[in-house]
Design a protein around this motif. Structure first.
Motif, mmCIF file in Angstrom:
data_model
loop_
_atom_site.group_PDB
_atom_site.id
_atom_site.type_symbol
_atom_site.label_atom_id
_atom_site.label_comp_id
_atom_site.label_asym_id
_atom_site.label_seq_id
_atom_site.Cartn_x
_atom_site.Cartn_y
_atom_site.Cartn_z
ATOM 1 N N GLY A 29 0.823 -1.199 0.000
ATOM 2 C CA GLY A 29 0.000 0.000 0.000
ATOM 3 C C GLY A 29 0.859 1.252 0.000
ATOM 4 N N TYR A 30 0.220 2.374 -0.298
ATOM 5 C CA TYR A 30 0.990 3.621 -0.391
ATOM 6 C C TYR A 30 1.600 4.020 0.948
ATOM 7 C CZ TYR A 30 2.075 8.567 -0.841
ATOM 8 O OH TYR A 30 2.721 9.771 -0.800
ATOM 9 N N ALA A 31 0.813 3.978 2.010
ATOM 10 C CA ALA A 31 1.285 4.473 3.301
ATOM 11 C C ALA A 31 2.465 3.677 3.831
ATOM 12 C CB ALA A 31 0.141 4.463 4.309
ATOM 13 N N ASN A 32 2.461 2.353 3.639
ATOM 14 C CA ASN A 32 3.497 1.504 4.218
ATOM 15 C C ASN A 32 4.648 1.197 3.273
ATOM 16 O OD1 ASN A 32 2.114 1.236 6.711
ATOM 17 N ND2 ASN A 32 0.787 -0.341 5.809
ATOM 18 N N ALA A 33 4.549 1.633 2.027
ATOM 19 C CA ALA A 33 5.637 1.401 1.072
ATOM 20 C C ALA A 33 6.873 2.194 1.485
ATOM 21 C CB ALA A 33 5.197 1.801 -0.332
ATOM 22 N N LYS A 34 8.049 1.650 1.198
ATOM 23 C CA LYS A 34 9.308 2.289 1.551
ATOM 24 C C LYS A 34 10.185 2.443 0.310
ATOM 25 C CE LYS A 34 8.334 2.261 5.963
ATOM 26 N NZ LYS A 34 7.986 3.530 6.665
ATOM 27 N N VAL A 35 10.755 3.626 0.168
ATOM 28 C CA VAL A 35 11.627 3.887 -0.983
ATOM 29 C C VAL A 35 12.857 2.995 -0.924
ATOM 30 C CG1 VAL A 35 13.063 5.615 -2.126
ATOM 31 C CG2 VAL A 35 10.785 6.234 -1.305
ATOM 32 N N ASP A 36 13.373 2.727 0.274
ATOM 33 C CA ASP A 36 14.540 1.851 0.399
ATOM 34 C C ASP A 36 14.247 0.454 -0.138
ATOM 35 O OD1 ASP A 36 16.187 3.771 1.482
ATOM 36 O OD2 ASP A 36 15.705 3.261 3.558
ATOM 37 N N ARG A 37 13.064 -0.069 0.153
ATOM 38 C CA ARG A 37 12.710 -1.395 -0.354
ATOM 39 C C ARG A 37 12.517 -1.371 -1.869
ATOM 40 N NH1 ARG A 37 9.264 -2.164 4.427
ATOM 41 N NH2 ARG A 37 7.438 -1.637 3.159
ATOM 42 N N ILE A 38 11.971 -0.274 -2.381
ATOM 43 C CA ILE A 38 11.809 -0.143 -3.837
ATOM 44 C C ILE A 38 13.176 -0.164 -4.504
ATOM 45 C CG2 ILE A 38 11.107 1.431 -5.692
ATOM 46 C CD1 ILE A 38 8.811 2.327 -3.829
ATOM 47 N N ALA A 39 14.134 0.552 -3.933
ATOM 48 C CA ALA A 39 15.493 0.557 -4.477
ATOM 49 C C ALA A 39 16.093 -0.851 -4.439
ATOM 50 C CB ALA A 39 16.361 1.533 -3.694
ATOM 51 N N GLU A 40 15.849 -1.553 -3.350
ATOM 52 C CA GLU A 40 16.377 -2.917 -3.218
ATOM 53 C C GLU A 40 15.749 -3.850 -4.246
ATOM 54 O OE1 GLU A 40 16.663 -6.446 0.193
ATOM 55 O OE2 GLU A 40 16.027 -4.406 0.748
ATOM 56 N N ARG A 41 14.437 -3.728 -4.430
ATOM 57 C CA ARG A 41 13.767 -4.551 -5.439
ATOM 58 C C ARG A 41 14.333 -4.294 -6.835
ATOM 59 N NH1 ARG A 41 8.413 -6.564 -4.138
ATOM 60 N NH2 ARG A 41 7.678 -5.865 -2.084
ATOM 61 N N ALA A 42 14.629 -3.036 -7.118
ATOM 62 C CA ALA A 42 15.122 -2.660 -8.448
ATOM 63 C C ALA A 42 16.629 -2.872 -8.597
ATOM 64 C CB ALA A 42 14.788 -1.198 -8.721
ATOM 65 N N GLU A 43 17.292 -3.283 -7.505
ATOM 66 C CA GLU A 43 18.745 -3.467 -7.482
ATOM 67 C C GLU A 43 19.447 -2.160 -7.848
ATOM 68 O OE1 GLU A 43 19.648 -6.810 -9.989
ATOM 69 O OE2 GLU A 43 18.787 -8.257 -8.592
ATOM 70 N N LEU A 44 18.960 -1.095 -7.236
ATOM 71 C CA LEU A 44 19.504 0.233 -7.453
ATOM 72 C C LEU A 44 19.728 0.889 -6.093
ATOM 73 C CD1 LEU A 44 17.076 1.399 -10.282
ATOM 74 C CD2 LEU A 44 19.503 0.882 -10.593
ATOM 75 N N THR A 45 20.391 2.019 -6.111
ATOM 76 C CA THR A 45 20.576 2.773 -4.883
ATOM 77 C C THR A 45 19.373 3.663 -4.639
ATOM 78 O OG1 THR A 45 21.632 4.653 -5.979
ATOM 79 C CG2 THR A 45 23.064 2.832 -5.285
ATOM 80 N N ARG A 46 19.235 4.086 -3.380
ATOM 81 C CA ARG A 46 18.173 5.029 -3.027
ATOM 82 C C ARG A 46 18.319 6.312 -3.846
ATOM 83 N NH1 ARG A 46 15.169 6.118 1.839
ATOM 84 N NH2 ARG A 46 14.769 8.338 2.128
ATOM 85 N N GLY A 47 19.552 6.738 -4.065
ATOM 86 C CA GLY A 47 19.809 7.940 -4.857
ATOM 87 C C GLY A 47 19.339 7.800 -6.290
ATOM 88 N N ALA A 48 19.465 6.589 -6.855
ATOM 89 C CA ALA A 48 19.015 6.368 -8.235
ATOM 90 C C ALA A 48 17.500 6.503 -8.336
ATOM 91 C CB ALA A 48 19.451 4.986 -8.713
ATOM 92 N N VAL A 49 16.787 6.062 -7.297
ATOM 93 C CA VAL A 49 15.329 6.223 -7.290
ATOM 94 C C VAL A 49 14.969 7.694 -7.255
ATOM 95 C CG1 VAL A 49 13.204 5.777 -6.023
ATOM 96 C CG2 VAL A 49 14.946 3.986 -6.191
ATOM 97 N N TYR A 50 15.592 8.432 -6.339
ATOM 98 C CA TYR A 50 15.254 9.845 -6.180
ATOM 99 C C TYR A 50 15.749 10.702 -7.350
ATOM 100 C CZ TYR A 50 13.370 9.406 -1.480
ATOM 101 O OH TYR A 50 12.576 9.095 -0.394
ATOM 102 N N SER A 51 16.704 10.222 -8.104
ATOM 103 C CA SER A 51 17.143 10.986 -9.274
ATOM 104 C C SER A 51 16.099 10.951 -10.385
ATOM 105 C CB SER A 51 18.473 10.443 -9.802
ATOM 106 O OG SER A 51 18.310 9.145 -10.358
ATOM 107 N N ASN A 52 15.217 9.955 -10.324
ATOM 108 C CA ASN A 52 14.143 9.846 -11.320
ATOM 109 C C ASN A 52 12.803 10.353 -10.797
ATOM 110 O OD1 ASN A 52 14.991 8.087 -13.902
ATOM 111 N ND2 ASN A 52 16.151 7.372 -12.113
ATOM 112 N N PHE A 53 12.575 10.196 -9.487
ATOM 113 C CA PHE A 53 11.312 10.603 -8.878
ATOM 114 C C PHE A 53 11.622 11.284 -7.548
ATOM 115 C CE2 PHE A 53 10.659 6.783 -11.405
ATOM 116 C CZ PHE A 53 9.661 7.189 -12.274
ATOM 117 N N PRO A 54 11.248 12.539 -7.383
ATOM 118 C CA PRO A 54 11.676 13.303 -6.210
ATOM 119 C C PRO A 54 11.021 12.901 -4.894
ATOM 120 C CG PRO A 54 10.166 14.602 -7.533
ATOM 121 C CD PRO A 54 10.462 13.363 -8.318
#
Length: 368
Positions: A29-54
């Protein structure tokens, strides 16, 4: 193996982030989702996620927009009558309801739910305004179903009532699974066509709007932009009215539409101080609506309005609006390659659309 270009690598990274985010939001869900876990799923860094989506909110909206853009849809072969159109629109909209067995998080994603996503004042204001724009666009399509000898009868209040029922059904599907029957909701929407809502177009402030300024300014059309209604790229070199509206003034779109002269080309360019979130919100809701309209109404019945997202303020700059924000309201009339009328502030779209008219408003022809 050929090395990827920078643009190709960025696109691959963005696609990986979206895929990972879709999984995270569907599970948590939106409230419990974590950007760190999204980065891990994508095999990317947290910075790479935020460089595409603020922000997480911008990423959630991007996931929803992406899901609509990959849905497609079949255009209706012909336009139905009013009651039939309302029932058909409701059925298309209700296809998003979660299925039995869907998790709450997955159901919310299926619903394209924004519950808990916009809890700040700018977001709530933008959401209210884009809802008004949605009602206008649906109403314009409904109005084409019942031609009237004196013009089209306004159907905005009817469209608002349809959305009230549909959004209520969506909310109940998310919070009380199994309650209600979507087929009953569709039938109820169909029967709403028989209601007389005494819908007239008579805003009390229009008689007090400052008239547009008559000018003879040079016009340098900006680059083409995608029309959010037709999906085609459109230019700005033809005669007509161009209104630049911030996301807290989207309701002013109707002022231009109702005051338009026969044959006028009306273009609304939406600007915002926050393209990543508020801009995506507008794109999401309009894309979602147009997908539903496409399955019910033939193209010749679609709203006679061009809607572009002016994320880089190129249209605003071209008409002479140096600073744009969510409260922006400015308009110009283009004629024979020149700007012949311009206005800024509350009622600007109406003032420019009626510039040169002998009457203050043409609302009786367009909306009464």
């Amino acid at each position: 193996m050929a090395r990827l270009t920078r643009a190709q690598q960025q696109e691959r990274t963005r696609a990986a982030v979206l895929a990972a985010a879709r999984e995270e939001f569907a599970e948590c869900g939106y409230a419990n989702a974590k950007v760190d876990r999204i980065a891990e799923r994508a095999e990317l860094t947290r910075g790479a996620v935020y460089s595409n989506f603020p922000s997480k909110r911008a990423l959630y909206l991007a996931v929803l927009v992406d899901s609509i853009e990959h849905t497609g849809g079949v255009e209706a072969p012909s336009s139905p009558g009013l009651a039939e159109a309302m029932g058909a629109f409701a059925r298309v909209w209700l296809e998003r309801l979660p299925l039995t067995g869907d998790t709450p998080a997955g159901g919310s994603l299926q619903l394209r739910s924004l519950a808990g996503v916009f809890d700040d004042e700018p977001g709530r204001t933008a959401l209210a305004q884009v809802s008004r724009l949605e009602a206008l666009l649906l109403a314009l399509a409904l109005e084409s179903c019942v031609p009237h000898h004196g013009g089209r009868v306004r159907r905005v209040r009817l469209a608002e009532l349809v959305f009230t029922l549909l959004n209520g059904a969506g909310h109940l599907a998310a919070t009380a699974p199994g309650f209600g029957d979507p087929f009953d909701v569709a039938r109820a929407c169909r029967h709403l066509a028989g209601l007389d809502l005494a819908d007239t177009w008579d805003p009390p402030h229009l008689p007090y709007v400052t008239p547009a300024q008559a000018v003879q300014d040079a016009w340098e059309p900006p680059a083409e932009l995608p029309d959010q209604i037709t999906g085609r790229r459109v230019g700005f070199d033809a005669d007509g009215v161009i209104a630049v509206l911030g996301t807290s003034r989207l309701e002013a779109s109707e002022e231009a539409v109702r005051a338009a002269r026969p044959g006028d080309r009306i273009t609304v360019a939406v600007v915002t101080s926050d393209p990543a979130e508020i801009g995506r919100l507008v794109r999401l809701r309009i894309s979602d609506l147009i997908g539903c309209l496409r399955g019910v109404f033939a193209p010749d019945a679609w709203p006679g309005l061009r809607l572009v997202l002016d994320d880089r303020a190129t249209v605003a700059s071209a008409i002479g609006v140096p600073d744009t924000g969510d409260a922006t309201e400015a308009a110009v009339r283009i004629q024979a390659g020149k700007i012949v009328a311009r206005a800024c502030g509350r009622g600007a779209a109406h003032a420019v659309a009626t510039a040169g008219d002998s009457t203050t408003t043409r609302s009786g022809e367009a909306g009464g």
